[in-house]
Design a protein around this motif. Structure first.
Motif, PDB file in Angstrom:
ATOM      1  N   GLY A  23       7.763  -8.393 -15.404  1.00 27.04           N
ATOM      2  CA  GLY A  23       6.651  -8.734 -14.533  1.00 27.04           C
ATOM      3  C   GLY A  23       7.050  -9.019 -13.097  1.00 27.04           C
ATOM      4  O   GLY A  23       6.182  -9.249 -12.247  1.00 27.04           O
ATOM      5  N   MET A  24       8.318  -8.959 -12.793  1.00 29.82           N
ATOM      6  CA  MET A  24       8.782  -9.198 -11.422  1.00 29.82           C
ATOM      7  C   MET A  24       8.350  -8.037 -10.519  1.00 29.82           C
ATOM      8  O   MET A  24       8.388  -6.877 -10.922  1.00 29.82           O
ATOM      9  N   THR A  25       7.930  -8.355  -9.306  1.00 31.21           N
ATOM     10  CA  THR A  25       7.654  -7.332  -8.297  1.00 31.21           C
ATOM     11  C   THR A  25       8.901  -7.203  -7.428  1.00 31.21           C
ATOM     12  O   THR A  25       9.178  -8.068  -6.602  1.00 31.21           O
ATOM     13  N   VAL A  26       9.638  -6.139  -7.641  1.00 29.95           N
ATOM     14  CA  VAL A  26      10.885  -5.909  -6.916  1.00 29.95           C
ATOM     15  C   VAL A  26      10.530  -5.213  -5.603  1.00 29.95           C
ATOM     16  O   VAL A  26      10.075  -4.065  -5.601  1.00 29.95           O
ATOM     17  N   CYS A  27      10.747  -5.892  -4.492  1.00 27.90           N
ATOM     18  CA  CYS A  27      10.323  -5.396  -3.181  1.00 27.90           C
ATOM     19  C   CYS A  27      11.525  -4.842  -2.410  1.00 27.90           C
ATOM     20  O   CYS A  27      12.431  -5.596  -2.053  1.00 27.90           O
ATOM     21  N   GLU A  28      11.505  -3.553  -2.184  1.00 28.60           N
ATOM     22  CA  GLU A  28      12.537  -2.902  -1.374  1.00 28.60           C
ATOM     23  C   GLU A  28      11.983  -2.735   0.043  1.00 28.60           C
ATOM     24  O   GLU A  28      11.121  -1.896   0.309  1.00 28.60           O
ATOM     25  N   PHE A  29      12.466  -3.583   0.941  1.00 32.75           N
ATOM     26  CA  PHE A  29      11.976  -3.569   2.315  1.00 32.75           C
ATOM     27  C   PHE A  29      12.755  -2.596   3.202  1.00 32.75           C
ATOM     28  O   PHE A  29      12.366  -2.375   4.347  1.00 32.75           O
ATOM     29  N   ARG A  30      13.815  -2.013   2.677  1.00 33.36           N
ATOM     30  CA  ARG A  30      14.623  -1.089   3.483  1.00 33.36           C
ATOM     31  C   ARG A  30      14.008   0.315   3.429  1.00 33.36           C
ATOM     32  O   ARG A  30      14.582   1.257   2.900  1.00 33.36           O
ATOM     33  N   VAL A  31      12.808   0.397   3.995  1.00 32.85           N
ATOM     34  CA  VAL A  31      12.084   1.669   4.009  1.00 32.85           C
ATOM     35  C   VAL A  31      12.024   2.179   5.450  1.00 32.85           C
ATOM     36  O   VAL A  31      12.009   1.396   6.402  1.00 32.85           O
ATOM     37  N   PRO A  32      12.006   3.509   5.608  1.00 32.52           N
ATOM     38  CA  PRO A  32      12.079   4.550   4.564  1.00 32.52           C
ATOM     39  C   PRO A  32      13.500   4.938   4.188  1.00 32.52           C
ATOM     40  O   PRO A  32      13.703   5.910   3.457  1.00 32.52           O
ATOM     41  N   ARG A  33      14.502   4.185   4.673  1.00 30.81           N
ATOM     42  CA  ARG A  33      15.894   4.591   4.439  1.00 30.81           C
ATOM     43  C   ARG A  33      16.238   4.611   2.961  1.00 30.81           C
ATOM     44  O   ARG A  33      16.901   5.535   2.479  1.00 30.81           O
ATOM     45  N   ARG A  34      15.827   3.599   2.211  1.00 29.82           N
ATOM     46  CA  ARG A  34      16.180   3.508   0.788  1.00 29.82           C
ATOM     47  C   ARG A  34      15.063   3.957  -0.150  1.00 29.82           C
ATOM     48  O   ARG A  34      15.318   4.321  -1.285  1.00 29.82           O
ATOM     49  N   ALA A  35      13.816   3.888   0.317  1.00 26.83           N
ATOM     50  CA  ALA A  35      12.691   4.237  -0.562  1.00 26.83           C
ATOM     51  C   ALA A  35      11.450   4.471   0.288  1.00 26.83           C
ATOM     52  O   ALA A  35      11.361   3.989   1.420  1.00 26.83           O
ATOM     53  N   SER A  36      10.503   5.207  -0.281  1.00 27.15           N
ATOM     54  CA  SER A  36       9.222   5.416   0.396  1.00 27.15           C
ATOM     55  C   SER A  36       8.315   4.220   0.124  1.00 27.15           C
ATOM     56  O   SER A  36       8.163   3.802  -1.034  1.00 27.15           O
ATOM     57  N   PRO A  37       7.686   3.655   1.137  1.00 26.37           N
ATOM     58  CA  PRO A  37       6.831   2.488   0.901  1.00 26.37           C
ATOM     59  C   PRO A  37       5.579   2.846   0.108  1.00 26.37           C
ATOM     60  O   PRO A  37       5.038   3.941   0.253  1.00 26.37           O
ATOM     61  N   ASN A  38       5.140   1.923  -0.744  1.00 24.36           N
ATOM     62  CA  ASN A  38       3.871   2.094  -1.465  1.00 24.36           C
ATOM     63  C   ASN A  38       2.941   0.906  -1.265  1.00 24.36           C
ATOM     64  O   ASN A  38       1.866   0.851  -1.872  1.00 24.36           O
ATOM     65  N   ALA A  39       3.346  -0.055  -0.422  1.00 20.33           N
ATOM     66  CA  ALA A  39       2.527  -1.252  -0.219  1.00 20.33           C
ATOM     67  C   ALA A  39       2.829  -1.885   1.127  1.00 20.33           C
ATOM     68  O   ALA A  39       3.935  -1.745   1.665  1.00 20.33           O
ATOM     69  N   GLN A  40       1.839  -2.577   1.638  1.00 20.13           N
ATOM     70  CA  GLN A  40       2.018  -3.495   2.751  1.00 20.13           C
ATOM     71  C   GLN A  40       2.051  -4.892   2.146  1.00 20.13           C
ATOM     72  O   GLN A  40       1.072  -5.334   1.530  1.00 20.13           O
ATOM     73  N   VAL A  41       3.182  -5.572   2.294  1.00 22.85           N
ATOM     74  CA  VAL A  41       3.366  -6.882   1.675  1.00 22.85           C
ATOM     75  C   VAL A  41       3.090  -7.968   2.713  1.00 22.85           C
ATOM     76  O   VAL A  41       3.717  -7.995   3.780  1.00 22.85           O
ATOM     77  N   ALA A  42       2.156  -8.851   2.407  1.00 26.56           N
ATOM     78  CA  ALA A  42       1.841  -9.958   3.314  1.00 26.56           C
ATOM     79  C   ALA A  42       3.028 -10.910   3.379  1.00 26.56           C
ATOM     80  O   ALA A  42       3.528 -11.371   2.346  1.00 26.56           O
TER      81      ALA A  42
END
Length: 322
Positions: free
Chosen positions: A282-301
């Motif tokens: 259930g953890m939300t793993v947030c990869e903020f190193r975008v787009p270098r490491r991953a394509s974003p799918n969310a805007q995180v408040a």
């Protein structure tokens, strides 16, 4: 004017979010789908109808999914009480569910009332490209709708959700409750391609209420204010028995953003849902190193002006309780 569909599992903070939606003249509130979450569906649906009836909310309410996509139902009743929202005062009066459903059927010219998932799919199709889903509960209803009618993903303008966390959890060390209660559903939603705004625990912990806000509600003196004040007081006492410790506001965060978006800042991220971890399910793993490491799918408040946001919330609530 934003067209909003609310997915919820009342819950006291859901109740506050509902009152804020009803007070927001800049939104067109289309409907409410109720899901099992804070308590079993029979309880959350009853809570939603009591709130609708006694606070004069002119919005259709539909009962939805009563179990997660996989595994056993998980509720927050051990913290929130058997009803999913405890009170130190007078309980919100019961309602005749059958009579309310009959009234709603007559207004909608629909008998019997559709399942919430069917009503949601119908609303998305009717308002294609112009509907925002406000999700403040486990995401079961949304995921089932996407599985049943995959084409609707391209018709949703945005999903704005209270769930997850960019740091620690609350229901477990790693996971926030709404995501933990149905991580498979959350995985479906976060992989859907629908634009997402995630209001997680890291943000909600910046929105703090105290006994001052409870007293402001109580001093109004109206029946609706007295009911709300008792539940508000019990909510504040979750963290400290004497209500001396400020309590975070969770679900109202999304409603505050709808009213005052300039108070918030966001950061793009790739959010993945952990499904297998023994300690991190259930953890939300947030990869903020975008787009270098991953394509974003969310805007995180990430940040909010907490005092001004709380002032906004109280102005909306107090104005609707007099």
């Amino acid at each position: 004017m934003k067209k909003i569909w609310l997915d919820t599992d009342p819950g006291f903070d859901d109740w506050l979010a509902m009152l804020m939606l009803s007070a927001n003249l800049d939104v067109n509130w289309l409907g409410v789908s109720v899901v099992a979450g804070n308590a079993p569906l029979v309880t959350t649906y009853d809570n939603a109808l009591r709130i609708k009836q006694h606070y004069r909310l002119e919005v259709p309410v539909y009962a939805g999914c009563d179990a997660p996509l996989a595994g056993a139902i998980e509720t927050a009743q051990s913290i929130l009480g058997e009803s999913g929202m405890a009170t130190t005062g007078e309980a919100l009066p019961q309602v005749d569910i059958a009579a309310l459903e009959a009234q709603q059927s007559a207004r909608l010219q629909r008998s019997p009332l559709p399942h919430a998932v069917d009503a949601l799919i119908e609303a998305i199709r009717l308002h294609a490209g112009d509907i925002t889903l406000m999700c403040i509960a486990p995401l079961t209803n949304i995921a089932v709708a996407l599985q049943r009618a995959p084409e609707i993903a391209s018709m949703v303008s945005e999903i704005i959700l209270m769930g997850g966390s960019a740091d620690q959890g609350n229901h477990t060390a790693a996971a926030e409750f709404n995501i933990f209660a149905d991580p498979e559903a959350a995985d479906v939603v976060f992989r859907s391609g629908i634009p997402l705004r995630m209001f997680g625990l890291n943000l909600c912990r910046q929105l703090l209420v105290t006994s001052t806000e409870v007293q402001q509600v109580r001093e109004l003196g109206t029946p609706r204010a007295k009911w709300l004040a008792g539940y508000f007081d019990a909510y504040l006492r979750i963290r400290s028995p004497d209500a001396s410790v400020p309590m975070p506001m969770y679900d109202p965060a999304v409603a505050i953003w709808l009213k005052r978006p300039e108070l918030f800042s966001f950061q793009p991220a790739r959010v993945e849902i952990e499904l297998q971890g023994r300690l991190t399910r259930g953890m939300t793993v947030c990869e903020f190193r975008v787009p270098r490491r991953a394509s974003p799918n969310a805007q995180v408040a990430m940040t909010v002006d907490g005092p001004r946001a709380m002032q906004c919330m109280m102005q909306e609530l107090l104005g609707g309780l007099s």
